[in-house]
Design a protein around this motif. Structure first.
Motif, mmCIF file in Angstrom:
data_model
loop_
_atom_site.group_PDB
_atom_site.id
_atom_site.type_symbol
_atom_site.label_atom_id
_atom_site.label_comp_id
_atom_site.label_asym_id
_atom_site.label_seq_id
_atom_site.Cartn_x
_atom_site.Cartn_y
_atom_site.Cartn_z
ATOM 1 N N VAL A 298 3.073 -1.525 -44.273
ATOM 2 C CA VAL A 298 2.147 -1.942 -44.507
ATOM 3 C C VAL A 298 1.516 -2.995 -44.390
ATOM 4 N N GLU A 299 0.968 -4.221 -44.875
ATOM 5 C CA GLU A 299 -0.218 -4.568 -44.587
ATOM 6 C C GLU A 299 -0.539 -5.870 -43.901
ATOM 7 N N VAL A 300 0.419 -6.067 -43.840
ATOM 8 C CA VAL A 300 0.213 -7.449 -42.319
ATOM 9 C C VAL A 300 0.275 -6.776 -41.146
ATOM 10 N N SER A 301 0.231 -7.331 -39.944
ATOM 11 C CA SER A 301 -0.556 -7.161 -39.339
ATOM 12 C C SER A 301 0.913 -7.794 -38.367
ATOM 13 N N SER A 302 1.501 -6.829 -37.065
ATOM 14 C CA SER A 302 2.345 -6.919 -36.218
ATOM 15 C C SER A 302 2.685 -8.570 -35.508
ATOM 16 N N LYS A 303 1.519 -9.052 -35.220
ATOM 17 C CA LYS A 303 1.844 -10.096 -34.866
ATOM 18 C C LYS A 303 2.572 -11.034 -36.425
ATOM 19 N N LYS A 304 1.581 -11.271 -36.998
ATOM 20 C CA LYS A 304 2.287 -11.300 -38.594
ATOM 21 C C LYS A 304 3.612 -11.646 -39.097
ATOM 22 N N ARG A 305 3.762 -10.101 -38.808
ATOM 23 C CA ARG A 305 4.983 -9.517 -39.351
ATOM 24 C C ARG A 305 6.079 -10.439 -38.955
ATOM 25 N N LEU A 306 5.980 -9.930 -36.825
ATOM 26 C CA LEU A 306 6.945 -10.858 -35.994
ATOM 27 C C LEU A 306 7.398 -12.330 -36.525
ATOM 28 N N ARG A 307 5.799 -12.694 -36.888
ATOM 29 C CA ARG A 307 6.479 -14.041 -37.500
ATOM 30 C C ARG A 307 6.777 -15.055 -38.184
ATOM 31 N N TYR A 308 6.922 -14.079 -38.987
ATOM 32 C CA TYR A 308 8.135 -13.702 -40.607
ATOM 33 C C TYR A 308 9.186 -13.859 -40.477
ATOM 34 N N GLN A 309 9.264 -12.984 -39.836
ATOM 35 C CA GLN A 309 11.129 -12.222 -38.983
ATOM 36 C C GLN A 309 11.194 -12.689 -38.006
ATOM 37 N N ARG A 310 11.054 -13.565 -37.298
ATOM 38 C CA ARG A 310 11.449 -15.388 -36.931
ATOM 39 C C ARG A 310 11.365 -16.096 -38.005
ATOM 40 N N LEU A 311 10.864 -16.450 -38.722
ATOM 41 C CA LEU A 311 10.816 -17.492 -39.691
ATOM 42 C C LEU A 311 11.914 -16.976 -40.679
ATOM 43 N N LEU A 312 12.464 -16.246 -41.297
ATOM 44 C CA LEU A 312 13.434 -16.046 -41.419
ATOM 45 C C LEU A 312 14.708 -15.688 -41.266
ATOM 46 N N VAL A 314 15.369 -17.805 -38.201
ATOM 47 C CA VAL A 314 15.771 -19.492 -38.029
ATOM 48 C C VAL A 314 16.352 -19.933 -38.822
ATOM 49 N N VAL A 315 15.201 -19.695 -40.336
ATOM 50 C CA VAL A 315 15.853 -20.351 -41.815
ATOM 51 C C VAL A 315 17.679 -19.967 -41.331
ATOM 52 N N VAL A 316 17.788 -18.807 -41.944
ATOM 53 C CA VAL A 316 19.008 -18.010 -42.097
ATOM 54 C C VAL A 316 19.774 -18.673 -41.036
ATOM 55 N N GLY A 317 20.145 -18.826 -40.446
ATOM 56 C CA GLY A 317 20.420 -19.421 -38.494
ATOM 57 C C GLY A 317 21.291 -20.664 -38.917
ATOM 58 N N ILE A 318 20.062 -21.426 -39.528
ATOM 59 C CA ILE A 318 20.528 -22.904 -40.376
ATOM 60 C C ILE A 318 20.975 -23.071 -41.000
ATOM 61 N N LEU A 319 21.036 -22.604 -42.025
ATOM 62 C CA LEU A 319 21.792 -22.099 -43.246
ATOM 63 C C LEU A 319 23.297 -22.024 -42.831
ATOM 64 N N VAL A 320 23.544 -20.822 -42.330
ATOM 65 C CA VAL A 320 24.266 -20.556 -42.072
ATOM 66 C C VAL A 320 25.129 -21.092 -41.192
ATOM 67 N N PHE A 321 24.457 -22.287 -39.757
ATOM 68 C CA PHE A 321 25.442 -23.238 -39.288
ATOM 69 C C PHE A 321 25.463 -24.447 -40.071
ATOM 70 N N VAL A 322 24.895 -24.890 -41.265
ATOM 71 C CA VAL A 322 24.798 -26.084 -42.161
ATOM 72 C C VAL A 322 26.209 -25.730 -43.008
ATOM 73 N N CYS A 323 26.208 -24.109 -43.364
ATOM 74 C CA CYS A 323 27.359 -24.149 -43.854
ATOM 75 C C CYS A 323 28.443 -23.459 -43.488
ATOM 76 N N ALA A 324 28.296 -23.185 -42.218
ATOM 77 C CA ALA A 324 29.940 -23.132 -41.458
ATOM 78 C C ALA A 324 30.483 -24.690 -41.801
ATOM 79 N N HIS A 325 29.671 -26.075 -41.168
ATOM 80 C CA HIS A 325 30.511 -26.687 -40.793
ATOM 81 C C HIS A 325 30.788 -27.589 -41.702
ATOM 82 N N TYR A 326 30.949 -27.180 -43.052
ATOM 83 C CA TYR A 326 31.410 -27.652 -44.477
ATOM 84 C C TYR A 326 32.356 -26.499 -45.107
#
Length: 365
Positions: A298-312, A314-326
């Motif tokens: 991949v063209e992105v660096s390992s540090k940048k990739r890790l940041r993208y991984q964490r962001l994805l 985190v976003v999915v975790g928040i969505l799952v938590f909110v969906c599970a509430h409703y």
């Protein structure tokens, strides 16, 4: 024979009792459930063999690398996005279901939001580990969980109250026309590992002919265990009264000698482990589908990739938590059914794309 690939196949097969698959079959037990499964054995086995045989052409490449190198860009990118969404959704389904089951059978007064948060944090943290670490952990945990599950099956079947006639009664419905929606659902047992074929460790060695018979045989054993044993324990009519049929079946197991008296505690501990494995592998592979494999240049660096991984994650975790509430339990059940249908379509599309790429590669030689 690649033990990592077999581990991924095993995780997919073992997770089926959690994602309502026994419930779907029990509801249709008089309407072609058993014939539907045998049709799915044939269809799922042929699809998985076609896929593994096509991947042999590319000698150690992961599925992402095959699509990147041999599929048109206008097909590769949409396919990666769709598979990624299906992976995140699969992990979310297991996470919400396991949280509901744990609260119901361990402590009904517990706040489910606390348990959801714990599962989200544990699954998200595991999904951010390296592929190699996930594969190593999966291998050891599967070796621990499978004997415990077989022990619970044995304890259920060896119970003096186990009614074999209730199981034999189901043979009267072998000639019923198969329920076609169950064919799509049960095919997940045999083809659900396909989108996980993004780990370099799983693709390291070519598929052997041994896997051609291990996949249907293991799937048949898993199905017979989770489908027929509850009939022997509860009867052909009473099984319809339970949503999480195998939790109630395990709850009926008592150990006279030992520190743990009720079988449900062993079963729940095993399926917590399997669920977290499935969640972490699903979310990790889904992230890889979006960002490409670690080994694909991949063209992105390992540090940048890790940041993208964490962001994805985190976003999915928040969505799952909110969906599970409703979301209600009935809505989650319906969503899981639709997810099975979508997952089957995704698997077939991937296999067709890989098969076409393999054919073009052979023709170009």
């Amino acid at each position: 024979m690649n033990h990592y690939r077999l581990g991924l196949i095993g995780i997919v097969m073992l997770i089926t009792p959690i994602v309502y698959l026994p419930r779907l079959f029990i509801e249709s037990r008089y309407n072609g459930a058993i014939p539907a499964f045998f049709v799915s054995v044939l269809a799922g086995t042929l699809i998985s063999i076609w896929f593994l045989n096509s991947m042999r052409t590319f000698k150690g490449l992961t599925l992402i690398e095959v699509l990147e190198q041999h599929a048109p860009a206008y097909l590769s990118w949409p396919a990666r996005v769709v598979v990624s969404i299906a992976g995140y959704a699969g992990g979310a389904v297991v996470l919400m279901t396991m949280s509901s089951v744990t609260v119901r059978f361990i402590n009904p007064t517990m706040d489910i939001h606390v348990l959801l948060l714990c599962f989200v944090l544990a699954g998200g943290w595991s999904a951010l580990r390296t592929s190699q670490a996930l594969m190593f952990g999966m291998e050891y945990w599967v070796l621990l969980c499978v004997p415990l599950l077989l022990f619970l099956w044995y304890k259920s079947a060896s119970n003096p109250m186990f009614d074999l006639d209730a199981i034999l009664t189901m043979t009267d419905y072998l000639t019923v026309t198969p329920a076609w929606h169950l064919i799509l659902v049960s095919s997940f047992i045999f083809t659900g590992f396909i989108s996980f074929y993004v780990f370099k460790e799983a693709a390291k060695w070519q598929a052997s002919l041994h896997e051609a018979w291990i996949i249907p045989l293991a799937g048949l054993i898993i199905f017979c265990g989770f489908f027929f044993i509850p009939f022997g324990v509860h009867g052909t009519q009473a099984v319809d009264h339970y949503i999480y049929i195998w939790m109630n079946t395990a709850d009926s197991i008592q150990m006279k000698h030992g520190l743990i008296e009720r079988g449900v505690f062993i079963y729940l501990a095993v399926y917590m482990i399997i669920s977290l494995l499935f969640i972490s592998i699903s979310w990790h592979s889904a992230t890889m589908w979006i960002l490409k494999s670690d080994q694909s240049g991949v063209e992105v660096s390992s540090k940048k990739r890790l940041r993208y991984q964490r962001l994805l994650v985190v976003v999915v975790g928040i969505l799952v938590f909110v969906c599970a509430h409703y979301i209600s339990e009935q809505q989650l059940y319906r969503f899981t059914t639709y997810w099975f249908y979508a997952r089957f379509a995704v698997d077939v599309i991937l296999v067709v794309m890989v098969g076409s790429a393999a054919r073009r590669s052979k023709e170009s030689l």
